[in-house]
Scaffold this active site. Structure first.
Site, short mmCIF file in Angstrom:
data_model
loop_
_atom_site.label_atom_id
_atom_site.label_comp_id
_atom_site.label_asym_id
_atom_site.label_seq_id
_atom_site.Cartn_x
_atom_site.Cartn_y
_atom_site.Cartn_z
N ASP A 36 0.66 -1.03 -0.11
CA ASP A 36 0.25 -0.19 -0.08
C ASP A 36 1.27 1.26 0.02
OD1 ASP A 36 -3.15 0.11 1.28
OD2 ASP A 36 -1.91 1.95 1.07
N ASP A 59 4.12 0.69 -4.32
CA ASP A 59 2.50 2.04 -5.70
C ASP A 59 2.04 1.06 -6.71
OD1 ASP A 59 1.51 3.52 -6.88
OD2 ASP A 59 2.71 5.13 -6.99
N VAL A 60 0.82 0.86 -7.15
CA VAL A 60 0.34 -0.44 -7.54
C VAL A 60 0.50 0.41 -8.97
CG1 VAL A 60 -0.88 -1.94 -6.45
CG2 VAL A 60 -1.76 0.37 -7.79
N TYR A 151 -13.18 5.58 -14.05
CA TYR A 151 -13.18 3.84 -13.26
C TYR A 151 -14.07 2.95 -13.69
CZ TYR A 151 -14.01 2.01 -8.71
OH TYR A 151 -14.41 1.15 -7.24
N LYS A 155 -12.94 -1.12 -14.59
CA LYS A 155 -13.48 -2.38 -13.17
C LYS A 155 -13.87 -3.52 -14.29
CE LYS A 155 -12.49 -0.60 -9.50
NZ LYS A 155 -10.89 -1.49 -8.17
N THR A 186 -16.28 2.22 2.67
CA THR A 186 -14.99 2.77 3.35
C THR A 186 -14.34 3.87 3.07
OG1 THR A 186 -14.15 2.24 1.37
CG2 THR A 186 -14.41 0.52 2.02
N1 LIG Z 1 -16.32 0.83 -1.15
C1 LIG Z 1 -16.67 0.45 -2.42
O1 LIG Z 1 -18.11 0.83 -2.34
C2 LIG Z 1 -16.50 0.03 -3.53
C3 LIG Z 1 -17.36 -0.58 -4.35
C4 LIG Z 1 -16.31 -0.98 -5.80
C5 LIG Z 1 -15.50 -1.81 -5.53
N2 LIG Z 1 -14.55 -1.14 -5.05
C6 LIG Z 1 -13.54 -1.27 -4.94
O2 LIG Z 1 -12.57 -1.96 -3.49
C7 LIG Z 1 -10.61 -1.34 -4.22
C8 LIG Z 1 -10.79 -0.92 -2.53
O3 LIG Z 1 -11.60 0.34 -1.85
P1 LIG Z 1 -12.02 0.46 -0.42
O4 LIG Z 1 -13.52 0.70 -0.78
O5 LIG Z 1 -11.82 -0.70 0.37
O6 LIG Z 1 -11.48 1.97 -0.26
P2 LIG Z 1 -10.33 2.17 0.14
O7 LIG Z 1 -9.57 4.13 0.34
O8 LIG Z 1 -10.90 1.78 1.63
O9 LIG Z 1 -8.84 1.37 0.40
C9 LIG Z 1 -8.32 1.45 -0.52
C10 LIG Z 1 -6.48 0.95 -0.55
O10 LIG Z 1 -5.97 1.72 -1.61
C11 LIG Z 1 -4.73 2.37 -1.64
N3 LIG Z 1 -4.40 2.57 -2.37
C12 LIG Z 1 -5.16 3.67 -3.86
N4 LIG Z 1 -3.81 3.50 -4.15
C13 LIG Z 1 -2.83 3.27 -4.15
C14 LIG Z 1 -1.67 3.03 -4.93
N5 LIG Z 1 -0.98 3.35 -5.84
N6 LIG Z 1 -0.73 1.95 -4.23
C15 LIG Z 1 -1.02 0.94 -3.38
N7 LIG Z 1 -1.94 1.55 -2.35
C16 LIG Z 1 -3.03 2.64 -2.83
C17 LIG Z 1 -4.72 3.23 -0.36
O11 LIG Z 1 -4.22 3.40 0.48
C18 LIG Z 1 -6.49 2.52 0.27
O12 LIG Z 1 -5.76 1.78 1.94
C19 LIG Z 1 -11.08 -0.61 -4.57
O13 LIG Z 1 -9.99 -0.98 -5.92
C20 LIG Z 1 -11.59 0.17 -5.12
O14 LIG Z 1 -11.97 0.14 -6.40
C21 LIG Z 1 -15.06 -0.43 -3.65
#
Ligand SMILES: NC(=O)c1ccc[n+]([C@@H]2O[C@H](COP(=O)([O-])OP(=O)(O)OC[C@H]3O[C@@H](n4cnc5c(N)ncnc54)[C@H](O)[C@@H]3O)[C@@H](O)[C@H]2O)c1
Length: 275
Positions: A36, A59-60, A151, A155, A186
């Site tokens: 992360d 960093d992904v 986005y 996805k 989140t």
């Molecule tokens: N929360 C929702 O409703 C939801 C719905 C559909 C999909 N998602 C997907 O779920 C995944 C997780 O999101 P979340 O909701 O837990 O959000 P979140 O913000 O709580 O967690 C995301 C994490 O990714 C990390 N991150 C961001 N950019 C990064 C990078 N370049 N390299 C490494 N780490 C990085 C952040 O620091 C954070 O810890 C994401 O892919 C998001 O698109 C979330």
């Protein structure tokens, strides 16, 4: 303890869905490497895990960074599980105003990162006889109105990438699947909208309240809801499951709102006046 003795990489593991999944995989017996950009949060989770969770700044959007994370976990005894999950909201602009660089940045974060994770994990998993990869997609891959266009397009790409990679890697006994979350409470929303840190908790409560009214299941989605599906897909319980996805959305995408909300006017309720 379905994952006893397995080693797993979880990207985006410092928060939200990734964090809950790291904890769930540990509960089921795995050792986890979180990658992360949030070093403080990642180290804090590792510090309270009795040595079961390790953190590596990753960093992904950087191919070398992903490779290093995956190789670190593999060097500890072999990589079994990869959860390509890191993400953020990306560019907010509509298609008629977005800049090329913002489009590229969003695709690199949400789609190229997943491809590169698979790219670097697959040879290592092949060498040890197989593995399980899970990618995070979104309901925004399935329809409009859930998230910005860059986005949502990324996805949707993750879903198709999942199928194609599953087909290519089946001969190496590597399964590739995706989870498709609905609205999960989140920090992704408050980060995306630049809500100040000290107001995020309150904003998350508002989001959770709104989410509970947006779908048939009357509560907000929780990171643990997604973690449970990832643990299943990563385990041998899913040994015959590849190239597909699990939708975890509280029914959000079932169909028109009128099909589940009795207060929503429908074609039929409009015609009742003529009976
Ligand atoms: N929360 C929702 O409703 C939801 C719905 C559909 C999909 N998602 C997907 O779920 C995944 C997780 O999101 P979340 O909701 O837990 O959000 P979140 O913000 O709580 O967690 C995301 C994490 O990714 C990390 N991150 C961001 N950019 C990064 C990078 N370049 N390299 C490494 N780490 C990085 C952040 O620091 C954070 O810890 C994401 O892919 C998001 O698109 C979330």
């Amino acid at each position: 303890m379905r994952l006893q003795g397995r080693r797993a990489v979880v990207t985006g593991g410092a928060s939200g869905i990734g964090r809950a999944t790291a904890l769930r995989l540990v509960d089921e017996g795995a050792e986890v490497w979180i990658g992360d950009i949030d070093t403080a949060a990642g180290e804090a989770i590792a510090a309270t895990s009795n040595g079961r969770i390790h953190f590596r700044h990753t960093d992904v959007t950087d191919a070398d960074s992903i490779k290093a994370l995956i190789e670190t976990a593999d060097a500890a005894g072999g990589l079994d599980i990869l959860f390509n999950n890191a993400g953020a909201g990306g560019a907010r602009e509509r298609i008629d105003e977005i800049a090329a660089a913002d489009w590229d940045r969003t695709q690199a974060l949400l789609l190229r990162s997943v491809a590169l994770g698979i790219r670097h994990a697959a040879p290592l998993m092949t060498a040890r006889g197989g593995g399980a990869i899970v990618n995070t997609s979104s309901v925004s891959a399935l329809g409009t109105g859930y998230a910005p266009i860059a986005y949502s397009t990324a996805k949707a790409g993750v879903l198709h990438l999942t199928k194609l990679a599953a087909a290519e890697l089946a001969r190496h006994n590597i399964r590739v699947n995706a989870v498709v979350p609905g609205f999960i409470t989140t920090n992704i929303f408050t980060r995306h909208l630049d809500v100040p840190e000290d107001r995020r908790q309150l904003a998350n409560q508002v989001i959770a309240g709104a989410a509970a009214r947006a779908q048939p299941v009357k509560r907000a989605g929780r990171p643990e809801d997604i973690a449970a599906a990832v643990a299943y897909l990563a385990s041998d319980d899913a040994a015959f499951v590849t190239g597909t996805h699990i939708l975890i959305d509280g029914g959000l995408t079932i169909g028109t709102r009128a099909s589940w909300d009795e207060n929503e006017p429908s074609l039929f309720s409009a015609l009742e006046a003529f009976q």
